[in-house]
Every structure is written in structure tokens, then in C-alpha cells.
Design a protein around this motif. Structure first.
Motif, PDB file in Angstrom:
ATOM      1  N   GLU A 184       0.961  -1.336   0.083  1.00 53.10           N
ATOM      2  CA  GLU A 184       0.018   0.051   0.086  1.00 53.10           C
ATOM      3  C   GLU A 184       0.817   1.527   0.100  1.00 53.10           C
ATOM      4  OE1 GLU A 184      -2.888   0.134   3.090  1.00 53.10           O
ATOM      5  OE2 GLU A 184      -3.606   2.068   2.537  1.00 53.10           O
ATOM      6  N   ILE A 185       1.862   1.267   0.820  1.00 50.98           N
ATOM      7  CA  ILE A 185       2.987   2.357   0.727  1.00 50.98           C
ATOM      8  C   ILE A 185       3.387   2.354  -0.485  1.00 50.98           C
ATOM      9  CG2 ILE A 185       4.888   3.341   1.913  1.00 50.98           C
ATOM     10  CD1 ILE A 185       4.356   1.710   4.391  1.00 50.98           C
ATOM     11  N   ILE A 186       4.060   1.464  -1.118  1.00 48.04           N
ATOM     12  CA  ILE A 186       4.710   1.487  -2.540  1.00 48.04           C
ATOM     13  C   ILE A 186       3.646   2.056  -3.321  1.00 48.04           C
ATOM     14  CG2 ILE A 186       5.787   0.272  -4.145  1.00 48.04           C
ATOM     15  CD1 ILE A 186       7.169  -1.441  -2.137  1.00 48.04           C
ATOM     16  N   GLY A 187       2.393   1.240  -3.407  1.00 46.76           N
ATOM     17  CA  GLY A 187       1.490   1.873  -4.270  1.00 46.76           C
ATOM     18  C   GLY A 187       1.088   3.239  -4.408  1.00 46.76           C
ATOM     19  N   GLY A 188       0.871   3.703  -2.927  1.00 47.96           N
ATOM     20  CA  GLY A 188       0.480   5.281  -2.940  1.00 47.96           C
ATOM     21  C   GLY A 188       1.654   6.063  -3.048  1.00 47.96           C
TER      22      GLY A 188
END
Length: 704
Positions: A184-188
Motif C-alpha cells: 500500500e505504501i509503495i503503491g501510494g
């Protein structure tokens, strides 16, 4: 092409030191001369050194002094700016950096620590320094105790701010985040990078053991005295318990790996804590801090000193219990230079979660064809990890072997079987704070394969007078059992010798692993890591006075070993004369050995007899053998006898400050390597990696 890299964190305690360890290791694998520079450090004076600078210089043995590695303390930098000397500050930082730039091919720069109470000041000055150095930036964000949305929002602000200041944000590393939030962090962040698509993003999850202190940290933090348990200071602390109650009530509050803080006159608490480590029904206490400057009375000390294997460290400090507790509450775990377990954990985590090949490609760092000792040692680890092999360590009772095993497993270099009593090994590892869960433990005489092994040994040796009884008893010895594991294919290689003799290691290998076809003897080499090259010295450990034929075999085997480890072989057959200039039995032996070696390996560059100076020094070679393809460029040095070889490698090691890795045994069908009984833990790690690489080549040769 980039010549430097600047690491900046966005707030304190982001784990920046662990990131710098990983980056420095990555750089030194690929770049010949790497320096380290901190424009602004947090601590200076009072005899204390900046933590991160000391850590990097100590771990990687960089060719720079502590004073070379920084320009100003944070207090000095702030004072200069307050005095209107901003230009002086920047000019002097640049001058200090340029002095390093003339000596190194690449410089890793680390920003300040954001613990000075003025984060805006530090953020701005780090950005300005990075811009003036023309350095791409790696941004380290702290993901601890934050939601993915908070991490993405805060990190994006930092990226945008740096970009607005003209900085090239090469990559963002979100450190200490929750594993479940990684994608989720990488995608965000990727969604936010519309204008900065070239920025790489990595997330390294929280590793509790890196953030939690050890007993050793407590000792340093409190300037404590070790009353007992000096060898157990690496134990990690998970909690603090203040013991002011009676022992029966206090025990209800004990938790696993808690540090107990109690007045020094509470012998009942002290004995109760030790009892928890002997009990199956109470969690194990990590250690004890005795306050008030009071040590245990003589009767208790006598009891402790006579208690074999006291299971926990006990510290004594000045100051009352409340004061000491308050100080400890402000402490946090740091990676100390001597804590190789934490360093190995940090490096392993970095390697697992950061695509170093991708990062290096983006960085476009210039690579050198020359090899430094550290580059060679790291190449061993990388080659071993590339095709992980199974190595058996017979000496499960050796403390150094267990410490090395911990590092090998943490960094996923090899799979391990450790021989000895499993319960004893596990207990010893637990006392030392080692994690060996991924290792296999075998007691030879209790193994389900024991009967098969001793019967195989009997069948192989019965023609030489072996009896079943002797075969049975011999196979219970750990070196014989470990060697049979290799012979049977139940392990790929064996490393022994930290507490046993060379003869004990080699004898079983000669009896049933035997030498490769075309090779009549086992020999050895040392890898001599000079300042800018790696040389192969053989034979410096096994054969006292080889014949001409044996010397030729040693030369060919040493060249093959060099090839396995990336050394282009140019073989010098050493003697006390060069070419046709000398006579004598020893010279003739070397001359004959050279002829035989050329017949054995027609495509191998071999020169002999030749003196060491003519083989090593291009200027001398131009005088003595100007037409030789080996003279002045030799990489493999073959000594005429053990006396010469052993003394020479030790002389070169000391006089040239070279790193000697070995001995590495060669000529066997499967790899078995011998350690010096004076070996260090890094020596063991290197030897295991070498054995794994030899096993890779042995398997490849078998399948071809």
C-alpha cells in the motif's frame, strides 16, 4: 556519472544508520575506493565520537580518519549561521568534501540526525549541502507507528520540497514500516510520483531486534560495571521491570527478556531472577541492573562465581533506582560497531527489501577493474548466496562457530548442519543471544543415519584392516561423521578446525572423499588480498616438501581455484633464481615442475623458475624477464616448499597489511576446509562462503 550519494532522513530515529550500512556494502562490492562523509554530525567533544561515522569507518575499514569524515558539529554549524557566516560554513564543508573527493572514486554522504530540536534548520541545511555537492539523494522516511496514509503524505511533502530545491531524489526508502502495509505504501507513493517517475521506492519493514537495546547498550548508556556475565552482553531487552516488592510478588511481573532494575542489596531479587532462567515455568530474564553503587555481598559473589554457566549478565551502577530507570527509559537501540549480530541483521534486511542491482543501475556508479580486500570478501558472500549450498560444521561446541553460524544464517549465505548435542547447542546459543533456528543439529551417535555411515566406512576400509567395532566408534567422531555427510551427498561441504587439528580435518577426507582424478594430493592456497589486487599463494599449509610432479599439480590446482574465485591465473613457479640464471637441486625441481605443469595445462600462463620480485614487480620484471607474459603480472604464486610458503604468506600479510583468507584446501572430490585454531568469526564466515562456492563448482563439474 554519479560520484556520490547523499542520504537524508526526514526525522529522528528513522534507522538511517542501518540504511547507510546497506548502501556502503552495496557500493564497496562494485567500486574500488569508497569514502564516507558527514557534513554535520550531532556529537563532538568530551571524547565521544559520532555514532554513525564511527560505525561505518569501523565496519568497512575505510582509508580515512575520523576527523576526515565530517566537517562540523550541529552546534558549530548553527553558531556560524547565527553569526552570519553561512557562506563560510558552506565553503568549509565543500573544502572538506573536495579533499576526500581527490582520494576516492565515490563518496557516500550522510545527513544530520534531526535530534537537535530544530528539524526545519536541519532539513534546509541538508538540502543545501546536497545541492552544492551535486549529489543525488536517497530519502529515508520513518514509517514506525504510522498508517500508510500518514507515511505517503509526509514522504511526499519531503520529496516535493527536495525537488523544489533542485535536488535529484534518486530513491525513497520507507524504513521501520509494518510488513502488511508494504504494498500500500509503495503503491501510494508511486501514484504520487507523476512528475518524478524516475524515483525508486523501497519499503523495509520494522526489525524489532534493531530498535531494541541490548545489555551491552545498557552498559554503555549507564557506564555500568559488569559484575558477572561479560560474555552475555549481546542479549536483547524487550522490557524493563523495577523490582521493589518481595521476590514472591516480584516474580508475577517478570516477562521474557526483561531487564530487572533493583537496589544492589536485594540479593533475594538477584537469586530469584537467576532462578527464572533455570525454571521451565517462568519467562527468562535478560539481565539485572543493581543500583545504588551496591554490589552483591561476598557470600553471594562466591555463589555466583561457583555457579557454572551463570545464565545472565549482572551490571552495577551508581545512582538510585528511580534515576537509573528514568535514564533507561530514554535509551533506544543502536547498531554498535562491535555488535556483528545486529549488523548482519541490518544488512540482511536491506538486501532483502532493496533491489540493489536496480539502484546501482540508476546510480550509474563507475566501476573499477581492480579488486580491494573488502570487495573480494563481499564477492565471496554474493557468490555463495547466489546458489546456496549446505555446509556441515562439526564443531558445535565452539563459541566462534556458533557466532559465525548466526551471521551465516541471518544473511542467508548457506544452509547449515551443526554437529553436537542439540540441547547443549541450543542452550549455549540462547545464552549468547544467537538465533540458530534455521540450522539442523545432529548428534552423530544418535542419528538415524549413523548405522549406514559406519557400515559404509567399514566397507570402504576393511581391506586395510578396519574392523566393525573401530568403524562404529570412529564414525561417532564429529569430523568423521561430517565428512561422511559430504561423501554421501547429505551436505555439500564441511568446515572444521577451530578447535581441532588440521590432521583431524583432513584425515577422514583423504580416507573416503579422496582426490579428484588426475590429482594425487591435497594442497592449499591462501587468497592474499592486497590494497588493489587479490593474489593466490600455494601451498602454504599442507605439503612440507612436494616433488616436482606434486608441485606441478599444486600449480594447476591453484590456478583452477583462482579461476573459481574470479582471479585470472598467471602462474609464477617461485625459486631463488630467475630463468636460466641459477642452478642447484631446488632450482631444478622448480624447473621440472614448470615443464610438467605446462604439459598438464597447455593453455595456462606459467613461468618458472622465477624469483618473487620478478614475478610481482613490473619494473624488476622488465630487467630480468622482459618478454614474459607472467613476470611482473603474476597472480598465482607457487612456493617450492612449505617452509618458504608459510613464512612468505605471513611476512606479506604483516608487512603489506594484506588480508589473508585461508587456507583453502584443493584437490578433493568434494570441498572440505580447515580453519586455523586462532581463526576469528569473520575468518569462519569467509571460509564457509569459500567452501560453498567450491561446492557450486564441484556440482557443476559433476553435471557437465
Amino acid at each position: 556519472m554519479a560520484k556520490n550519494l547523499y542520504v537524508i532522513n526526514t526525522e529522528s530515529r528513522s534507522g538511517k544508520s542501518a540504511i547507510c550500512l546497506g548502501l556502503m556494502q552495496m557500493l564497496m562490492r562494485n567500486i574500488r575506493r569508497v569514502g564516507f562523509f558527514r557534513p554535520i554530525i550531532s556529537v563532538q567533544g568530551n571524547g565521544k565520537r559520532d555514532h554513525d561515522t564511527n560505525l561505518i569507518l569501523s565496519q568497512f575499514h575505510l582509508n580515512e580518519t575520523y576527523q576526515d569524515a565530517f566537517a562540523y558539529s550541529l552546534e558549530q554549524a548553527r553558531d556560524l549561521i547565527n553569526q552570519g557566516e553561512h557562506a563560510v560554513l558552506m565553503e568549509n564543508i565543500l573544502a572538506k568534501y573536495k579533499a576526500l573527493e581527490t582520494r576516492f572514486d565515490f563518496i557516500l554522504c550522510e545527513g544530520s540526525d534531526f535530534i537537535g530540536g530544530d528539524s526545519a534548520f536541519e532539513f534546509d541545511i541538508n538540502a543545501e549541502v546536497a545541492a552544492n555537492l551535486g549529489s543525488p539523494v536517497i530519502l529515508v522516511a520513518n514509517g514506525q507507528n504510522k498508517t500508510p496514509k500518514q507515511i505517503v503524505a509526509q514522504t511526499q511533502i519531503a520529496i516535493d520540497t527536495f525537488t523544489d530545491k533542485g535536488l535529484d531524489v534518486l530513491a525513497t526508502i520507507v524504513n521501520r514500516a509494518e510488513e502488511v502495509n508494504k504494498q500500500e505504501i509503495i503503491g501510494g507513493l508511486r501514484c504520487k510520483y507523476r512528475l518524478h517517475e524516475e524515483c525508486l521506492t523501497y519499503v523495509i519493514p520494522e526489525v524489532p531486534s534493531l530498535g531494541k537495546p541490548t545489555i551491552s547498550d545498557v552498559k554503555k548508556w549507564l557506564d555500568a560495571e559488569v559484575v558477572i556475565g561479560q560474555e552475555l552482553l549481546d542479549v536483547q531487552i524487550d522490557d524493563y521491570v523495577v523490582a521493589a516488592m518481595q521476590v514472591n510478588n516480584f516474580l508475577e511481573y517478570v516477562s521474557k527478556n526483561s531487564l530487572v532494575i533493583t537496589p544492589g542489596d536485594r540479593s533475594d531479587i538477584l537469586l530469584g531472577c537467576i532462578a527464572t532462567r533455570q525454571s521451565q515455568t517462568y519467562p527468562e530474564v535478560a539481565g539485572i541492573v543493581l543500583t545504588g553503587g551496591i554490589k552483591p555481598p561476598s557470600s553471594i559473589m562466591k555463589l555466583l562465581e561457583g555457579w557454572t554457566g551463570v545464565p545472565m549478565p549482572i551490571l552495577a551502577v551508581q545512582g538510585h533506582t528511580y534515576k537509573i530507570t528514568r535514564i533507561l527509559m530514554e535509551m533506544y537501540g543502536r547498531i554498535e560497531p562491535e555488535d556483528q549480530k545486529k549488523i548482519a541483521t541490518a544488512l540482511g534486511s536491506f538486501e532483502e527489501h532493496v533491489d540493489t542491482a536496480q539502484l546501482l543501475q540508476r546510480l550509474e556508479a563507475k566501476k573499477s577493474t581492480k579488486i580491494t580486500p573488502i570487495m573480494f570478501e563481499y564477492s565471496l558472500i554474493e557468490k555463495a548466496k547466489a546458489d546456496r549450498r549446505h555446509i556441515v560444521l562439526p564443531e558445535g561446541s565452539s563459541t566462534r562457530i556458533l557466532q559465525a553460524a548466526d551471521i551465516l544464517l541471518r544473511r542467508s549465505i548457506v544452509d547449515l548442519t551443526i554437529l553436537g548435542n542439540p540441547d547443549s547447542i541450543r542452550a549455549k546459543a540462547a545464552q549468547m543471544g544467537l538465533v540458530l533456528d534455521k540450522a539442523e543439529f545432529i548428534e552423530p551417535s544418535s542419528s538415524e543415519l549413523f548405522d549406514e555411515y559406519w557400515q559404509t566406512y567399514y566397507e570402504m576400509r576393511k581391506s586395510k584392516g578396519m574392523t566393525q567395532e573401530v568403524a562404529h566408534d570412529t564414525m561417532a567422531e564429529v569430523t568423521y561423521y561430517g565428512t561422511m555427510m559430504v561423501q554421501k551427498g547429505h551436505a555439500d561441504g564441511m568446515v572444521s578446525g577451530s578447535i581441532t587439528t588440521t590432521q583431524q580435518t583432513i584425515r577422514p577426507a583423504l580416507q573416503f572423499i579422496k582426490t579428484r582424478p588426475g590429482i594425487s594430493l591435497v594442497s592449499s592456497v591462501f587468497f592474499m588480498c592486497m590494497s588493489d589486487r587479490v593474489l593466490v599463494f600455494g601451498d602454504c599449509a599442507v605439503n612440507p616438501n612436494p616433488t616436482a610432479k606434486e608441485l606441478a599439480e599444486i600449480a594447476v590446482a591453484s590456478a583452477e581455484t583462482g579461476i573459481q574465485f574470479g582471479v585470472e591465473p598467471r602462474v609464477a613457479m617461485l625459486s631463488y633464481s630467475t630463468g636460466e640464471s641459477g642452478t642447484g637441486l631446488e632450482v631444478e625441481k622448480v624447473r621440472e615442475a614448470t615443464i610438467i605443469a605446462k604439459q598438464m595445462a597447455p593453455n595456462l600462463l606459467i613461468e618458472g623458475p622465477i624469483q618473487y620480485d620478478a614475478a610481482y614487480d613490473p619494473d624488476v620484471a622488465m630487467t630480468k624477464m622482459p618478454d614474459s607474459l607472467v613476470a611482473g603480472r603474476a597472480t598465482v604464486f607457487i612456493f617450492p616448499d612449505l617452509n618458504t610458503g608459510n613464512n612468505t604468506y605471513k611476512a606479506v600479510q604483516r608487512a603489506a597489511n594484506a588480508v589473508a583468507i585461508g587456507p583453502v584446501l584443493q584437490g578433493l572430490n568434494k570441498p572440505v576446509n580447515d580453519l586455523s585454531r586462532g581463526c576469528t568469526v569473520p575468518d569462519i564466515v569467509n571460509t564457509v562462503a569459500i567452501t560453498a562456492i567450491q561446492a557450486q563448482h564441484a556440482l557443476k563439474a559433476k553435471t557437465e
